[in-house]
Design a protein around this motif. Structure first.
Motif, mmCIF file in Angstrom:
data_model
loop_
_atom_site.group_PDB
_atom_site.id
_atom_site.type_symbol
_atom_site.label_atom_id
_atom_site.label_comp_id
_atom_site.label_asym_id
_atom_site.label_seq_id
_atom_site.Cartn_x
_atom_site.Cartn_y
_atom_site.Cartn_z
ATOM 1 N N GLY A 6 0.796 -1.221 0.000
ATOM 2 C CA GLY A 6 0.000 0.000 0.000
ATOM 3 C C GLY A 6 0.826 1.267 0.000
ATOM 4 O O GLY A 6 0.408 2.287 0.567
ATOM 5 N N LEU A 7 1.989 1.229 -0.616
ATOM 6 C CA LEU A 7 2.862 2.395 -0.683
ATOM 7 C C LEU A 7 2.543 3.216 -1.934
ATOM 8 O O LEU A 7 2.092 2.677 -2.945
ATOM 9 C CB LEU A 7 4.330 1.953 -0.719
ATOM 10 N N ASP A 8 2.808 4.522 -1.851
ATOM 11 C CA ASP A 8 2.577 5.342 -3.046
ATOM 12 C C ASP A 8 3.696 5.076 -4.061
ATOM 13 O O ASP A 8 4.651 4.343 -3.783
ATOM 14 C CB ASP A 8 2.501 6.824 -2.683
ATOM 15 N N ASN A 9 3.585 5.705 -5.232
ATOM 16 C CA ASN A 9 4.492 5.382 -6.332
ATOM 17 C C ASN A 9 5.718 6.292 -6.418
ATOM 18 O O ASN A 9 6.327 6.390 -7.481
ATOM 19 C CB ASN A 9 3.738 5.424 -7.666
ATOM 20 N N LYS A 10 6.109 6.932 -5.347
ATOM 21 C CA LYS A 10 7.340 7.718 -5.383
ATOM 22 C C LYS A 10 8.551 6.773 -5.459
ATOM 23 O O LYS A 10 8.474 5.616 -5.025
ATOM 24 C CB LYS A 10 7.423 8.637 -4.165
ATOM 25 N N PRO A 11 9.652 7.250 -6.037
ATOM 26 C CA PRO A 11 10.790 6.345 -6.302
ATOM 27 C C PRO A 11 11.473 5.792 -5.053
ATOM 28 O O PRO A 11 12.004 4.680 -5.081
ATOM 29 C CB PRO A 11 11.764 7.216 -7.110
ATOM 30 N N LEU A 12 11.486 6.537 -3.954
ATOM 31 C CA LEU A 12 12.166 6.090 -2.738
ATOM 32 C C LEU A 12 11.240 6.210 -1.535
ATOM 33 O O LEU A 12 10.422 7.124 -1.445
ATOM 34 C CB LEU A 12 13.434 6.920 -2.492
ATOM 35 N N HIS A 13 11.408 5.258 -0.604
ATOM 36 C CA HIS A 13 10.654 5.284 0.648
ATOM 37 C C HIS A 13 11.611 5.064 1.812
ATOM 38 O O HIS A 13 12.621 4.356 1.668
ATOM 39 C CB HIS A 13 9.579 4.187 0.672
ATOM 40 N N HIS A 14 11.285 5.650 2.954
ATOM 41 C CA HIS A 14 12.067 5.389 4.151
ATOM 42 C C HIS A 14 11.629 4.059 4.748
ATOM 43 O O HIS A 14 10.482 3.646 4.617
ATOM 44 C CB HIS A 14 11.859 6.511 5.181
ATOM 45 N N LEU A 15 12.572 3.380 5.415
ATOM 46 C CA LEU A 15 12.292 2.071 5.996
ATOM 47 C C LEU A 15 11.082 2.123 6.932
ATOM 48 O O LEU A 15 10.271 1.176 6.982
ATOM 49 C CB LEU A 15 13.522 1.563 6.757
ATOM 50 N N SER A 16 10.929 3.213 7.651
ATOM 51 C CA SER A 16 9.817 3.322 8.591
ATOM 52 C C SER A 16 8.465 3.228 7.889
ATOM 53 O O SER A 16 7.500 2.699 8.451
ATOM 54 C CB SER A 16 9.908 4.642 9.360
ATOM 55 N N GLU A 17 8.419 3.704 6.622
ATOM 56 C CA GLU A 17 7.166 3.614 5.876
ATOM 57 C C GLU A 17 6.819 2.162 5.576
ATOM 58 O O GLU A 17 5.658 1.755 5.639
ATOM 59 C CB GLU A 17 7.269 4.411 4.567
ATOM 60 N N GLY A 18 7.842 1.407 5.236
ATOM 61 C CA GLY A 18 7.621 -0.008 4.960
ATOM 62 C C GLY A 18 7.214 -0.768 6.209
ATOM 63 O O GLY A 18 6.351 -1.641 6.168
ATOM 64 N N ILE A 19 7.847 -0.437 7.362
ATOM 65 C CA ILE A 19 7.515 -1.124 8.608
ATOM 66 C C ILE A 19 6.078 -0.837 9.036
ATOM 67 O O ILE A 19 5.358 -1.717 9.501
ATOM 68 C CB ILE A 19 8.516 -0.712 9.709
ATOM 69 N N ARG A 20 5.654 0.429 8.848
ATOM 70 C CA ARG A 20 4.278 0.775 9.236
ATOM 71 C C ARG A 20 3.244 0.038 8.397
ATOM 72 O O ARG A 20 2.108 -0.166 8.825
ATOM 73 C CB ARG A 20 4.075 2.295 9.063
ATOM 74 N N ALA A 21 3.668 -0.369 7.190
ATOM 75 C CA ALA A 21 2.733 -1.079 6.306
ATOM 76 C C ALA A 21 2.565 -2.543 6.710
ATOM 77 O O ALA A 21 1.678 -3.239 6.206
ATOM 78 C CB ALA A 21 3.218 -0.995 4.856
ATOM 79 N N ILE A 22 3.400 -3.059 7.635
ATOM 80 C CA ILE A 22 3.325 -4.455 8.071
ATOM 81 C C ILE A 22 2.403 -4.573 9.278
ATOM 82 O O ILE A 22 2.498 -3.790 10.228
ATOM 83 C CB ILE A 22 4.742 -4.985 8.431
ATOM 84 N N HIS A 23 1.515 -5.545 9.238
ATOM 85 C CA HIS A 23 0.585 -5.765 10.349
ATOM 86 C C HIS A 23 1.378 -6.087 11.623
ATOM 87 O O HIS A 23 2.343 -6.888 11.590
ATOM 88 C CB HIS A 23 -0.364 -6.902 10.025
ATOM 89 N N PRO A 24 1.050 -5.481 12.729
ATOM 90 C CA PRO A 24 1.795 -5.685 13.991
ATOM 91 C C PRO A 24 1.959 -7.155 14.371
ATOM 92 O O PRO A 24 2.986 -7.537 14.947
ATOM 93 C CB PRO A 24 0.929 -4.947 15.030
ATOM 94 N N ALA A 25 0.968 -7.977 14.051
ATOM 95 C CA ALA A 25 1.050 -9.391 14.422
ATOM 96 C C ALA A 25 2.149 -10.105 13.671
ATOM 97 O O ALA A 25 2.602 -11.176 14.083
ATOM 98 C CB ALA A 25 -0.292 -10.076 14.172
#
Length: 224
Positions: free
Chosen positions: A205-224
């Protein structure tokens, strides 16, 4: 057979010795004693250079080359008969291109430059695809006119073929990724930034910008 006077050539090496050994009396350039000073100087500089060089002299395009250029002719093929021959005879398989480039120099005096240009010719007993980075430039004769064309060149076949192999490997990898419907990403630990393909971004569920910070990827992962 007349004795050639090559006092103007101080160079040593295979090509210098070969130039001295030829009986030029019946050639298109005649005996060395009558060569114009411009040809003498250019040839002496060419034979003393460690950079690959080739000279077309006169409208007949008489061929000269140095030791640094010699390996590009292969083990068998044009050497040594190319020395002193005309381009029409020595470069018959690519003469159309040679004539086009040299005519440009004689007509305009403006140099030409080519990068990784394919110029296939006969060597090692067969036609080979050979890539070159080279320039054509004018040599002014004793009358202030263009008397020849100097070619400074470097064979880039190995580099170009390596690049082609790398591009082919990338294409094959991309085909495998698409066929397997894989998501991919590249992560830089120093900046904590990552890039990813569209499939990976869609999954998280990330937007289409060329680079993302790691924190954005981690927030996209379900806590479980």
């Amino acid at each position: 057979m007349s004795k050639n006077n090559f006092d103007f050539i101080s160079a040593s090496g295979e090509m210098a010795d070969l130039v001295r050994s030829i009986d030029w009396q019946n050639s298109l350039v005649g005996i060395p004693e009558n060569w114009p000073q411009s040809l003498r100087t250019t040839l002496s500089n060419l034979l003393n250079s460690n950079f690959p060089m080739f000279l077309f002299w006169g409208k007949e395009l008489v061929c000269f080359y140095n030791d640094a250029y010699r390996p590009s002719l292969g083990i068998t093929g044009k050497h040594p008969s190319l020395l002193g021959s005309t381009a029409k005879v020595g470069w018959s398989e690519v003469y159309e291109h040679v004539l086009e480039w040299t005519n440009h120099i004689f007509d305009t005096g403006e140099p030409l430059m080519f990068h990784d240009n394919l110029v296939p010719f006969y060597r090692n007993g067969k036609m080979e695809d050979i890539y070159w980075t080279f320039s054509y430039s004018a040599v002014v004769n004793d009358f202030g006119e263009i008397g020849g064309v100097l070619v400074t060149c470097m064979e880039t076949t190995t580099q170009v073929e390596s690049l082609h192999k790398l591009e082919k490997s990338k294409e094959e990898l991309q085909f495998a990724i698409e066929s397997a419907e894989l998501g991919t990403f590249d992560y830089d630990p120093k900046t904590e930034m990552f890039s990813s393909n569209k499939r990976f971004r869609d999954w998280y569920g990330l937007d289409n910008k060329p680079l993302h910070h790691l924190s954005e990827g981690i927030r996209a992962i379900h806590p479980a």
